[in-house]
Structures are given as C-alpha cells and as structure tokens.
Design a protein around this motif. Structure first.
Motif, PDB file in Angstrom:
ATOM      1  N   LYS A   1      -4.499 -67.134 -36.355  1.00  0.00           N
ATOM      2  CA  LYS A   1      -4.315 -68.593 -36.287  1.00  0.00           C
ATOM      3  C   LYS A   1      -5.564 -69.306 -35.770  1.00  0.00           C
ATOM      4  CE  LYS A   1      -0.819 -70.505 -36.841  1.00  0.00           C
ATOM      5  NZ  LYS A   1      -0.342 -71.215 -38.028  1.00  0.00           N
ATOM      6  N   THR A   2      -6.344 -68.666 -34.917  1.00  0.00           N
ATOM      7  CA  THR A   2      -7.509 -69.329 -34.342  1.00  0.00           C
ATOM      8  C   THR A   2      -8.839 -68.923 -34.961  1.00  0.00           C
ATOM      9  OG1 THR A   2      -7.682 -67.668 -32.575  1.00  0.00           O
ATOM     10  CG2 THR A   2      -6.384 -69.660 -32.099  1.00  0.00           C
ATOM     11  N   ASP A   3      -8.942 -67.693 -35.496  1.00  0.00           N
ATOM     12  CA  ASP A   3     -10.254 -67.172 -35.876  1.00  0.00           C
ATOM     13  C   ASP A   3     -10.443 -66.817 -37.350  1.00  0.00           C
ATOM     14  OD1 ASP A   3     -10.631 -67.376 -33.165  1.00  0.00           O
ATOM     15  OD2 ASP A   3     -11.002 -65.244 -32.824  1.00  0.00           O
TER      16      ASP A   3
ATOM     17  N   THR B   1      -4.587 -64.423 -33.156  1.00  0.00           N
ATOM     18  CA  THR B   1      -6.023 -64.476 -33.460  1.00  0.00           C
ATOM     19  C   THR B   1      -6.253 -64.923 -34.897  1.00  0.00           C
ATOM     20  OG1 THR B   1      -6.369 -62.709 -31.838  1.00  0.00           O
ATOM     21  CG2 THR B   1      -8.217 -63.230 -33.289  1.00  0.00           C
TER      22      THR B   1
END
Length: 156
Positions: free
Chosen positions: A133-135, A131
């Motif tokens: 890495k994405t958010d 998360t």
C-alpha cells in the motif's frame, strides 16, 4: 517471478522464501498461491485477498471498476517487499497484484503466507500488504457509474 529462490539443496523451504512475486493482467488464483507455499513444516497458512468494492468514501456514485497501472520495475519491487517481510522468519510467501481494468468483486491482490506458527504467518502477511500500500509503484484510477474518474495514490 514464479520459481522458488535459488540455492536450496533440499526440498525444505528457504528462510524468508518468496515463491511467487508477480504482476498479472489476468485473474489471480488463490489456489495457485496456496499451492506455492505448501510445505510440510508449515503449521499455519494465512491469506489475504484484496478485492474491488463498489463503494469509496470519496466517490459520489457507485464504483464500477479500478484501472491499475504499474511502473516497469514494480514486479521487482513486489519481490523485494515480500522478501523483506519474510526476512528473519521461516515464512514462505506468494503474492500477486493485478494490473489493467478490474470490475467489482475481482481480486486486485492475493497473498498467501505459510509459516511454522500462526502469529508469524499473520504478521508477515500484514507486512506484505501494508508495504504494498505504501511502497509498490502501482497506481489506480477509480471509475464511477456516472463516468467520473479519480486517480488514487501510490500502492494497491
């Protein structure tokens, strides 16, 4: 944020407890994260250390540094990510992300998760890093030996 979540009347960990969720301009200390999740009821502790490496598939030369910058709300976002990953579990989480210029080998992310059982500790740790890495509103600029730079996407 370096204090345990509030509201616990005892020394027992809160379910889904986040003990550390912070951005740091200084080196990250794995031992401090391990100390933060220490609890007698936890039979498993997992860690993740994300380090700057000297290679990247998109780089034409050796990577010599990463320069991380963050949105002003990134620390609060990191806390939300850790809390969501631990929600519904007995996991205790400590997570930090570096900002600023990091050389090859330096830790960019450190995560420690303690839980009653290994499967849950591994799963919560994985949810936190995936998360991030994405958010997480943290961006990195990759610096190569020849002076070339490239901005990389959202996350760590």
């Amino acid at each position: 944020m370096t204090t345990p979540d509030s509201g616990s009347p005892s020394d027992l960990p809160l379910r889904g407890s986040v003990r550390i969720a912070r951005l740091s301009e200084t080196s990250l200390d794995l031992d401090a994260h391990l100390d933060a999740v220490e609890d007698a009821s936890s039979g498993a502790v997992t860690t993740f250390v994300g380090r700057v490496r000297d290679t990247d598939p998109d780089a034409s030369d050796a990577v010599i540094a990463l320069e991380y910058s963050a949105h002003p709300d990134a620390e609060q976002a990191l806390h939300r990510i850790a809390a969501a990953a631990a929600e519904g579990t007995d996991a205790i989480v400590a997570v930090s992300h570096r900002v600023g210029r990091l050389g090859v080998g330096e830790a960019a992310v450190v995560i420690a998760v303690a839980s009653g059982h290994r499967a849950e500790a591994f799963e919560v740790c994985r949810r936190v890093i995936e998360t991030i890495k994405t958010d997480l509103p943290v961006w990195k600029r990759q610096v190569e030996a020849d002076g070339t730079t490239a901005w990389k996407g959202l996350g760590g």
